[in-house]
Design a protein around this motif. Structure first.
Motif, PDB file in Angstrom:
ATOM      1  N   GLY A 135      41.882 -35.068 -18.644  1.00 55.94           N
ATOM      2  CA  GLY A 135      42.268 -36.093 -19.618  1.00 55.94           C
ATOM      3  C   GLY A 135      41.879 -35.691 -21.028  1.00 55.94           C
ATOM      4  N   ALA A 136      40.678 -35.111 -21.165  1.00 56.56           N
ATOM      5  CA  ALA A 136      40.237 -34.634 -22.483  1.00 56.56           C
ATOM      6  C   ALA A 136      41.107 -33.474 -22.963  1.00 56.56           C
ATOM      7  CB  ALA A 136      38.769 -34.208 -22.420  1.00 56.56           C
ATOM      8  N   ILE A 137      41.472 -32.584 -22.049  1.00 57.39           N
ATOM      9  CA  ILE A 137      42.345 -31.464 -22.418  1.00 57.39           C
ATOM     10  C   ILE A 137      43.702 -31.983 -22.874  1.00 57.39           C
ATOM     11  CG2 ILE A 137      43.626 -29.488 -21.499  1.00 57.39           C
ATOM     12  CD1 ILE A 137      41.150 -28.886 -19.750  1.00 57.39           C
ATOM     13  N   GLY A 138      44.255 -32.954 -22.149  1.00 56.65           N
ATOM     14  CA  GLY A 138      45.551 -33.525 -22.531  1.00 56.65           C
ATOM     15  C   GLY A 138      45.505 -34.194 -23.893  1.00 56.65           C
ATOM     16  N   GLY A 139      44.429 -34.937 -24.164  1.00 56.74           N
ATOM     17  CA  GLY A 139      44.280 -35.580 -25.465  1.00 56.74           C
ATOM     18  C   GLY A 139      44.120 -34.565 -26.584  1.00 56.74           C
ATOM     19  N   ALA A 140      43.341 -33.508 -26.325  1.00 52.58           N
ATOM     20  CA  ALA A 140      43.148 -32.474 -27.340  1.00 52.58           C
ATOM     21  C   ALA A 140      44.450 -31.710 -27.597  1.00 52.58           C
ATOM     22  CB  ALA A 140      42.038 -31.511 -26.911  1.00 52.58           C
ATOM     23  N   LEU A 141      45.226 -31.456 -26.551  1.00 55.26           N
ATOM     24  CA  LEU A 141      46.524 -30.795 -26.739  1.00 55.26           C
ATOM     25  C   LEU A 141      47.448 -31.643 -27.597  1.00 55.26           C
ATOM     26  CD1 LEU A 141      47.290 -29.331 -23.199  1.00 55.26           C
ATOM     27  CD2 LEU A 141      46.993 -28.049 -25.321  1.00 55.26           C
ATOM     28  N   ASN A 142      47.469 -32.931 -27.323  1.00 51.65           N
ATOM     29  CA  ASN A 142      48.328 -33.845 -28.081  1.00 51.65           C
ATOM     30  C   ASN A 142      47.925 -33.885 -29.555  1.00 51.65           C
ATOM     31  OD1 ASN A 142      50.323 -35.773 -28.530  1.00 51.65           O
ATOM     32  ND2 ASN A 142      49.033 -37.454 -27.882  1.00 51.65           N
ATOM     33  N   ALA A 143      46.628 -34.037 -29.823  1.00 52.62           N
ATOM     34  CA  ALA A 143      46.155 -34.138 -31.203  1.00 52.62           C
ATOM     35  C   ALA A 143      46.284 -32.803 -31.942  1.00 52.62           C
ATOM     36  CB  ALA A 143      44.709 -34.619 -31.219  1.00 52.62           C
ATOM     37  N   SER A 144      45.985 -31.697 -31.264  1.00 54.73           N
ATOM     38  CA  SER A 144      46.061 -30.405 -31.948  1.00 54.73           C
ATOM     39  C   SER A 144      47.511 -30.030 -32.248  1.00 54.73           C
ATOM     40  CB  SER A 144      45.379 -29.308 -31.133  1.00 54.73           C
ATOM     41  OG  SER A 144      46.066 -29.070 -29.935  1.00 54.73           O
ATOM     42  N   ARG A 145      48.426 -30.493 -31.415  1.00 55.26           N
ATOM     43  CA  ARG A 145      49.846 -30.247 -31.687  1.00 55.26           C
ATOM     44  C   ARG A 145      50.249 -30.897 -33.007  1.00 55.26           C
ATOM     45  NH1 ARG A 145      52.991 -33.634 -28.614  1.00 55.26           N
ATOM     46  NH2 ARG A 145      54.723 -34.007 -29.963  1.00 55.26           N
ATOM     47  N   LEU A 203      46.366 -34.977 -17.136  1.00 55.58           N
ATOM     48  CA  LEU A 203      46.770 -34.118 -18.241  1.00 55.58           C
ATOM     49  C   LEU A 203      47.907 -34.740 -19.040  1.00 55.58           C
ATOM     50  CD1 LEU A 203      46.138 -31.362 -19.488  1.00 55.58           C
ATOM     51  CD2 LEU A 203      47.902 -30.396 -18.027  1.00 55.58           C
ATOM     52  N   SER A 204      48.777 -35.466 -18.371  1.00 57.89           N
ATOM     53  CA  SER A 204      49.929 -36.057 -19.061  1.00 57.89           C
ATOM     54  C   SER A 204      49.697 -37.520 -19.424  1.00 57.89           C
ATOM     55  CB  SER A 204      51.170 -35.950 -18.179  1.00 57.89           C
ATOM     56  OG  SER A 204      50.971 -36.685 -16.993  1.00 57.89           O
ATOM     57  N   GLU A 205      48.486 -38.013 -19.237  1.00 60.51           N
ATOM     58  CA  GLU A 205      48.175 -39.430 -19.449  1.00 60.51           C
ATOM     59  C   GLU A 205      48.344 -39.856 -20.905  1.00 60.51           C
ATOM     60  OE1 GLU A 205      47.099 -43.020 -17.809  1.00 60.51           O
ATOM     61  OE2 GLU A 205      46.853 -41.202 -16.657  1.00 60.51           O
ATOM     62  N   VAL A 206      47.965 -39.001 -21.836  1.00 64.01           N
ATOM     63  CA  VAL A 206      47.926 -39.400 -23.241  1.00 64.01           C
ATOM     64  C   VAL A 206      49.245 -39.100 -23.924  1.00 64.01           C
ATOM     65  CG1 VAL A 206      46.799 -39.012 -25.446  1.00 64.01           C
ATOM     66  CG2 VAL A 206      45.471 -39.085 -23.374  1.00 64.01           C
ATOM     67  N   ARG A 207      49.871 -40.115 -24.447  1.00 61.36           N
ATOM     68  CA  ARG A 207      51.078 -39.961 -25.257  1.00 61.36           C
ATOM     69  C   ARG A 207      50.975 -40.881 -26.463  1.00 61.36           C
ATOM     70  NH1 ARG A 207      52.811 -35.322 -24.557  1.00 61.36           N
ATOM     71  NH2 ARG A 207      53.369 -34.827 -22.447  1.00 61.36           N
TER      72      ARG A 207
END
Length: 144
Positions: free
Chosen positions: A55-65, A128-132
């Motif tokens: 979940g943290a990885i998914g959130g970081a991917l979203n924000a860093s994008r 991983l896909s939870e955060v949008r």
């Protein structure tokens, strides 16, 4: 260096936020790699560790994008600092809530799961896909 040249570079806050996201990637990845059933963790606790890390990885991917796209288009906004720092934490929390909902039987996926590893991988993928959570658009010119 002229003011024009300074404004053409990457904002310092964007660099710091990017380093923060890399630290989250490394720590979460290390957490996933180092957690194993031989460490005395129960299977459900081990799965929760995986889910929170992904979940943290998914959130970081979203924000860093967002950071990369905004810097590339010269539209980085310092006011989004909180969104960029808290999104990985939100991702981890939402993944944990999803784990509890599925683990508690509130959402029934199948009548029975024969292979616990399949279940664990499914939860990690959902986490991983939870955060949008998308920030507001940047003047209509950048689409995330």
């Amino acid at each position: 260096m002229s003011t024009e040249e300074e404004s053409a570079g990457t904002p310092k806050l964007a660099v710091m936020i990017s380093i923060y996201h890399v630290v989250i990637f490394v720590l979460s990845g290390t957490c996933v790699l180092s957690a194993s059933e031989t460490n005395g963790l129960l299977s459900s606790h081990l799965t929760l560790v995986y889910v929170l890390a992904f979940g943290a990885i998914g959130g970081a991917l979203n924000a860093s994008r967002y950071v990369v796209i905004a810097v590339r288009h010269g539209a980085y906004d310092n006011r989004r600092f909180l969104w960029q720092t808290l999104t990985p934490i939100h991702g981890s929390i939402l993944a944990g809530i999803g784990f509890v909902v599925i683990q508690g039987g509130i959402v029934a996926l199948t009548p029975g799961i024969d292979n616990p590893k399949t279940y664990k991988y499914f939860l990690m993928g959902v986490s991983l896909s939870e955060v949008r959570l998308k920030p507001p658009p940047l003047g209509g010119q950048i689409y995330l």
